[in-house]
Design a protein around this motif. Structure first.
Motif, PDB file in Angstrom:
ATOM      1  N   LYS A 220       0.963  -1.049  -0.128  1.00 48.96           N
ATOM      2  CA  LYS A 220      -0.148  -0.204   0.010  1.00 48.96           C
ATOM      3  C   LYS A 220       0.920   0.709   0.161  1.00 48.96           C
ATOM      4  CE  LYS A 220      -3.951  -1.730   0.370  1.00 48.96           C
ATOM      5  NZ  LYS A 220      -4.752  -2.081  -0.925  1.00 48.96           N
ATOM      6  N   ASP A 221       1.876   0.990  -0.040  1.00 48.16           N
ATOM      7  CA  ASP A 221       2.821   2.299   0.336  1.00 48.16           C
ATOM      8  C   ASP A 221       2.805   2.772   1.496  1.00 48.16           C
ATOM      9  OD1 ASP A 221       4.720   2.182  -2.518  1.00 48.16           O
ATOM     10  OD2 ASP A 221       2.656   3.026  -3.327  1.00 48.16           O
ATOM     11  N   VAL A 222       2.650   2.272   2.207  1.00 49.51           N
ATOM     12  CA  VAL A 222       2.368   3.193   3.455  1.00 49.51           C
ATOM     13  C   VAL A 222       4.450   3.122   4.219  1.00 49.51           C
ATOM     14  CG1 VAL A 222       1.797   3.337   5.988  1.00 49.51           C
ATOM     15  CG2 VAL A 222       0.225   2.699   3.477  1.00 49.51           C
ATOM     16  N   LEU A 223       4.419   3.783   5.486  1.00 45.41           N
ATOM     17  CA  LEU A 223       5.345   4.165   5.433  1.00 45.41           C
ATOM     18  C   LEU A 223       5.887   3.913   6.933  1.00 45.41           C
ATOM     19  CD1 LEU A 223       6.889   7.095   3.715  1.00 45.41           C
ATOM     20  CD2 LEU A 223       7.789   4.609   3.386  1.00 45.41           C
ATOM     21  N   SER A 224       6.783   3.203   7.696  1.00 49.07           N
ATOM     22  CA  SER A 224       6.948   3.340   9.218  1.00 49.07           C
ATOM     23  C   SER A 224       7.972   4.461   9.771  1.00 49.07           C
ATOM     24  CB  SER A 224       7.652   2.224   9.109  1.00 49.07           C
ATOM     25  OG  SER A 224       8.059   1.770  10.137  1.00 49.07           O
ATOM     26  N   LEU A 225       7.758   4.737  11.044  1.00 45.46           N
ATOM     27  CA  LEU A 225       8.467   5.151  11.103  1.00 45.46           C
ATOM     28  C   LEU A 225       9.261   4.428  12.462  1.00 45.46           C
ATOM     29  CD1 LEU A 225       9.166   9.005  12.180  1.00 45.46           C
ATOM     30  CD2 LEU A 225       7.881   8.568  14.107  1.00 45.46           C
ATOM     31  N   ASN A 226      10.831   4.479  11.887  1.00 38.89           N
ATOM     32  CA  ASN A 226      11.159   3.813  12.743  1.00 38.89           C
ATOM     33  C   ASN A 226      12.885   4.823  13.377  1.00 38.89           C
ATOM     34  OD1 ASN A 226      10.693   1.743  10.937  1.00 38.89           O
ATOM     35  ND2 ASN A 226      12.762   0.504  11.036  1.00 38.89           N
ATOM     36  N   VAL A 227      13.877   4.269  14.501  1.00 35.75           N
ATOM     37  CA  VAL A 227      14.491   5.196  15.600  1.00 35.75           C
ATOM     38  C   VAL A 227      16.051   4.469  14.727  1.00 35.75           C
ATOM     39  CG1 VAL A 227      12.797   5.078  16.834  1.00 35.75           C
ATOM     40  CG2 VAL A 227      14.216   3.227  17.135  1.00 35.75           C
ATOM     41  N   GLY A 228      16.526   5.896  15.083  1.00 34.71           N
ATOM     42  CA  GLY A 228      18.007   5.950  14.755  1.00 34.71           C
ATOM     43  C   GLY A 228      18.756   5.167  16.281  1.00 34.71           C
ATOM     44  N   LYS A 229      17.834   5.964  17.279  1.00 31.07           N
ATOM     45  CA  LYS A 229      18.404   5.263  18.358  1.00 31.07           C
ATOM     46  C   LYS A 229      17.782   4.409  18.933  1.00 31.07           C
ATOM     47  CE  LYS A 229      21.430   9.672  19.230  1.00 31.07           C
ATOM     48  NZ  LYS A 229      21.262  10.141  17.801  1.00 31.07           N
ATOM     49  N   SER A 230      18.233   2.905  20.073  1.00 29.31           N
ATOM     50  CA  SER A 230      16.846   2.115  19.992  1.00 29.31           C
ATOM     51  C   SER A 230      16.352   2.668  21.412  1.00 29.31           C
ATOM     52  CB  SER A 230      17.832   0.801  20.092  1.00 29.31           C
ATOM     53  OG  SER A 230      16.777  -0.117  20.087  1.00 29.31           O
ATOM     54  N   LEU A 231      15.083   2.362  21.542  1.00 32.01           N
ATOM     55  CA  LEU A 231      14.510   2.439  22.461  1.00 32.01           C
ATOM     56  C   LEU A 231      13.545   0.762  23.267  1.00 32.01           C
ATOM     57  CD1 LEU A 231      12.185   5.455  21.569  1.00 32.01           C
ATOM     58  CD2 LEU A 231      14.553   4.945  23.300  1.00 32.01           C
ATOM     59  N   TYR A 250      20.891  -9.734  16.493  1.00 31.44           N
ATOM     60  CA  TYR A 250      20.221  -8.593  16.859  1.00 31.44           C
ATOM     61  C   TYR A 250      20.524  -7.670  18.374  1.00 31.44           C
ATOM     62  CZ  TYR A 250      18.299 -10.282  12.763  1.00 31.44           C
ATOM     63  OH  TYR A 250      17.630 -11.210  11.340  1.00 31.44           O
ATOM     64  N   ALA A 251      21.621  -7.886  18.259  1.00 29.66           N
ATOM     65  CA  ALA A 251      22.157  -6.637  19.852  1.00 29.66           C
ATOM     66  C   ALA A 251      21.691  -5.069  19.570  1.00 29.66           C
ATOM     67  CB  ALA A 251      22.879  -6.640  20.064  1.00 29.66           C
ATOM     68  N   SER A 252      21.267  -4.595  20.378  1.00 30.49           N
ATOM     69  CA  SER A 252      21.132  -3.035  20.750  1.00 30.49           C
ATOM     70  C   SER A 252      21.346  -2.450  21.952  1.00 30.49           C
ATOM     71  CB  SER A 252      19.642  -2.710  20.014  1.00 30.49           C
ATOM     72  OG  SER A 252      18.701  -3.448  20.174  1.00 30.49           O
ATOM     73  N   LEU A 253      21.479  -1.145  21.901  1.00 31.54           N
ATOM     74  CA  LEU A 253      21.616  -0.059  23.137  1.00 31.54           C
ATOM     75  C   LEU A 253      20.391  -0.046  23.352  1.00 31.54           C
ATOM     76  CD1 LEU A 253      25.751   0.037  23.515  1.00 31.54           C
ATOM     77  CD2 LEU A 253      24.553  -1.394  24.257  1.00 31.54           C
ATOM     78  N   LEU A 254      20.297   0.331  24.236  1.00 28.87           N
ATOM     79  CA  LEU A 254      19.025   1.137  24.968  1.00 28.87           C
ATOM     80  C   LEU A 254      18.893   2.741  25.397  1.00 28.87           C
ATOM     81  CD1 LEU A 254      16.719  -1.095  27.672  1.00 28.87           C
ATOM     82  CD2 LEU A 254      16.031  -0.871  24.848  1.00 28.87           C
ATOM     83  N   TYR A 255      18.971   3.353  24.571  1.00 30.25           N
ATOM     84  CA  TYR A 255      18.936   4.455  24.677  1.00 30.25           C
ATOM     85  C   TYR A 255      17.844   5.836  25.818  1.00 30.25           C
ATOM     86  CZ  TYR A 255      19.726   9.808  22.677  1.00 30.25           C
ATOM     87  OH  TYR A 255      20.223  10.994  22.380  1.00 30.25           O
ATOM     88  N   GLN A 256      19.228   6.609  26.421  1.00 26.25           N
ATOM     89  CA  GLN A 256      18.428   6.543  28.592  1.00 26.25           C
ATOM     90  C   GLN A 256      17.434   7.563  28.190  1.00 26.25           C
ATOM     91  OE1 GLN A 256      18.548   3.905  30.527  1.00 26.25           O
ATOM     92  NE2 GLN A 256      19.296   2.652  28.775  1.00 26.25           N
ATOM     93  N   LYS A 257      17.406   8.498  26.773  1.00 23.36           N
ATOM     94  CA  LYS A 257      17.343  10.037  27.106  1.00 23.36           C
ATOM     95  C   LYS A 257      15.804  10.143  26.220  1.00 23.36           C
ATOM     96  CE  LYS A 257      22.307  11.975  27.030  1.00 23.36           C
ATOM     97  NZ  LYS A 257      22.816  13.124  26.552  1.00 23.36           N
ATOM     98  N   GLU A 258      15.309  10.529  26.490  1.00 20.27           N
ATOM     99  CA  GLU A 258      14.472  11.377  25.211  1.00 20.27           C
ATOM    100  C   GLU A 258      14.195  10.850  23.627  1.00 20.27           C
ATOM    101  OE1 GLU A 258      11.394  14.178  27.118  1.00 20.27           O
ATOM    102  OE2 GLU A 258      11.385  13.723  28.950  1.00 20.27           O
ATOM    103  N   LEU A 259      13.548  10.350  23.204  1.00 20.82           N
ATOM    104  CA  LEU A 259      13.982  10.622  22.346  1.00 20.82           C
ATOM    105  C   LEU A 259      11.859  11.763  21.442  1.00 20.82           C
ATOM    106  CD1 LEU A 259      15.453   9.763  19.951  1.00 20.82           C
ATOM    107  CD2 LEU A 259      14.093   8.078  19.556  1.00 20.82           C
ATOM    108  N   PRO A 260      13.231  13.133  20.695  1.00 20.29           N
ATOM    109  CA  PRO A 260      11.729  13.290  20.585  1.00 20.29           C
ATOM    110  C   PRO A 260      11.790  13.090  19.449  1.00 20.29           C
ATOM    111  CG  PRO A 260      14.160  14.612  20.250  1.00 20.29           C
ATOM    112  CD  PRO A 260      14.330  13.934  20.893  1.00 20.29           C
ATOM    113  N   VAL A 261      10.128  13.660  19.217  1.00 17.87           N
ATOM    114  CA  VAL A 261       9.630  13.159  17.492  1.00 17.87           C
ATOM    115  C   VAL A 261       9.000  14.269  16.969  1.00 17.87           C
ATOM    116  CG1 VAL A 261       7.664  11.796  16.348  1.00 17.87           C
ATOM    117  CG2 VAL A 261       8.254  11.390  18.684  1.00 17.87           C
ATOM    118  N   ILE A 262      10.034  14.963  15.957  1.00 14.06           N
ATOM    119  CA  ILE A 262       9.497  15.550  14.968  1.00 14.06           C
ATOM    120  C   ILE A 262       8.929  15.607  13.242  1.00 14.06           C
ATOM    121  CG2 ILE A 262      10.593  17.907  14.163  1.00 14.06           C
ATOM    122  CD1 ILE A 262      12.777  17.941  15.754  1.00 14.06           C
TER     123      ILE A 262
END
Length: 305
Positions: A220-231, A250-262
């Motif tokens: 359907k050409d619908v996109l996903s919003l993904n993160v560059g810092k893992s939560l 698939y290891a990832s480090l948890l980002y401990q700060k708030e991740l703003p959504v713009i």
């Protein structure tokens, strides 16, 4: 429930320690006390799994720290796919949006804030249908958030308008992918076998709801919003879960700060991010990479897939 915040759906089965970690990480979120939690507990498949299921059910009945908690205990073994499809369909009709987690996912302290912010910012954007909060591509150049035609299933959220696009018919999805000659693109230029995964679902060799959700939005050409810092961090790659083999791929480090959504403008796929994902799969999914991982796991006594 406070209508400002999305309900959380947590799916558990027979892994009490994983479920405990998932719940504790949610409880540490700043919005936990203002959020409604639905816990879906699948029934035991056989007598061997019954004690672990009983232990999980004892655990979830002791949970506190949320605005309201609703526990759904299946009387029969539904399996993960059926349980998630039913749970998401039911709650998204009721609330209009949902945040979804499985029992092997540990989340960062600001996971709920990010998901709720993203659900609000993109609520009226039909070209965005999915939010994914786990990043494992090992690319520090990715922006904090980006849009891509690919849906991850480890800590995600969606809206009713998007979930209405979900097609559970794998055969129909595969037929359209092939007729439109989209399988190569769907597979990140043949670097990862998503089409093969869909074929295996059709053949009954896996029961993945996620591959059908991925294909449904892709077509359907619908996109996903993904993160560059893992939560989100997947702690289930110990052979204990559905579709989870060994290794720390698939290891990832948890980002401990708030991740703003713009809000991203214009609403279009981030081609650089797509290339980054393709490169990741090229590095990790080649025959030689798989062979090296298998040798290393075997030497450690890990015989997972």
């Amino acid at each position: 429930m406070n209508n400002l915040y999305s309900p959380i759906l947590l799916f558990v089965y027979n892994r009490p320690e994983h479920a405990r970690m998932a719940i504790e990480s949610l409880q540490q979120n700043s919005l936990a006390k203002e959020s409604e939690l639905f816990i879906y507990s699948d029934a035991a498949k056989n007598e061997e799994t019954q004690p672990a299921v009983d232990e999980v059910r004892k655990l979830i009945h002791s949970v506190t720290g949320f605005e309201r908690i609703t526990i759904i205990e299946r009387e029969e073994n539904w399996g993960l796919a059926k349980s998630i499809i039913d749970g998401v369909t039911t709650r998204v009709k009721e609330y209009g949006r949902v945040i979804v987690l499985e029992d092997d996912l540990v989340v960062a302290p600001h996971f709920l804030k990010f998901m709720n912010d993203a659900l609000e910012v993109y609520k009226n954007e039909p070209k965005v249908g999915h939010i994914q909060a786990c990043e494992f591509f090992e690319d520090s150049t990715l922006p904090d958030t980006f849009l891509i035609k690919w849906t991850g299933s480890w800590g995600w959220a969606t809206w009713e308008r998007a979930w209405n696009l979900f097609n559970p018919d794998g055969k129909a999805l595969l037929k359209e992918l092939e007729e439109r000659k989209l399988t190569r693109t769907f597979d990140f230029n043949n670097k990862y076998g998503f089409t093969r995964m869909l074929r295996r679902q059709i053949e009954g060799k896996n029961n993945s709801w996620a591959i059908r959700w991925n294909a449904s939005l892709f077509l359907k050409d619908v996109l996903s919003l993904n993160v560059g810092k893992s939560l989100v961090q997947n702690v289930g790659f110990d052979g204990s879960g559905t579709n989870c083999g060994g290794g720390g791929l698939y290891a990832s480090l948890l980002y401990q700060k708030e991740l703003p959504v713009i809000k991203i403008e214009p609403i279009e796929e981030n081609i650089k991010a797509r290339k980054s994902v393709e490169n990741y799969y090229r590095r990790t999914n080649s025959f030689s990479a798989k062979a090296v991982r298998r040798i290393k796991r075997t030497l450690k006594g890990d015989f997972g897939a």
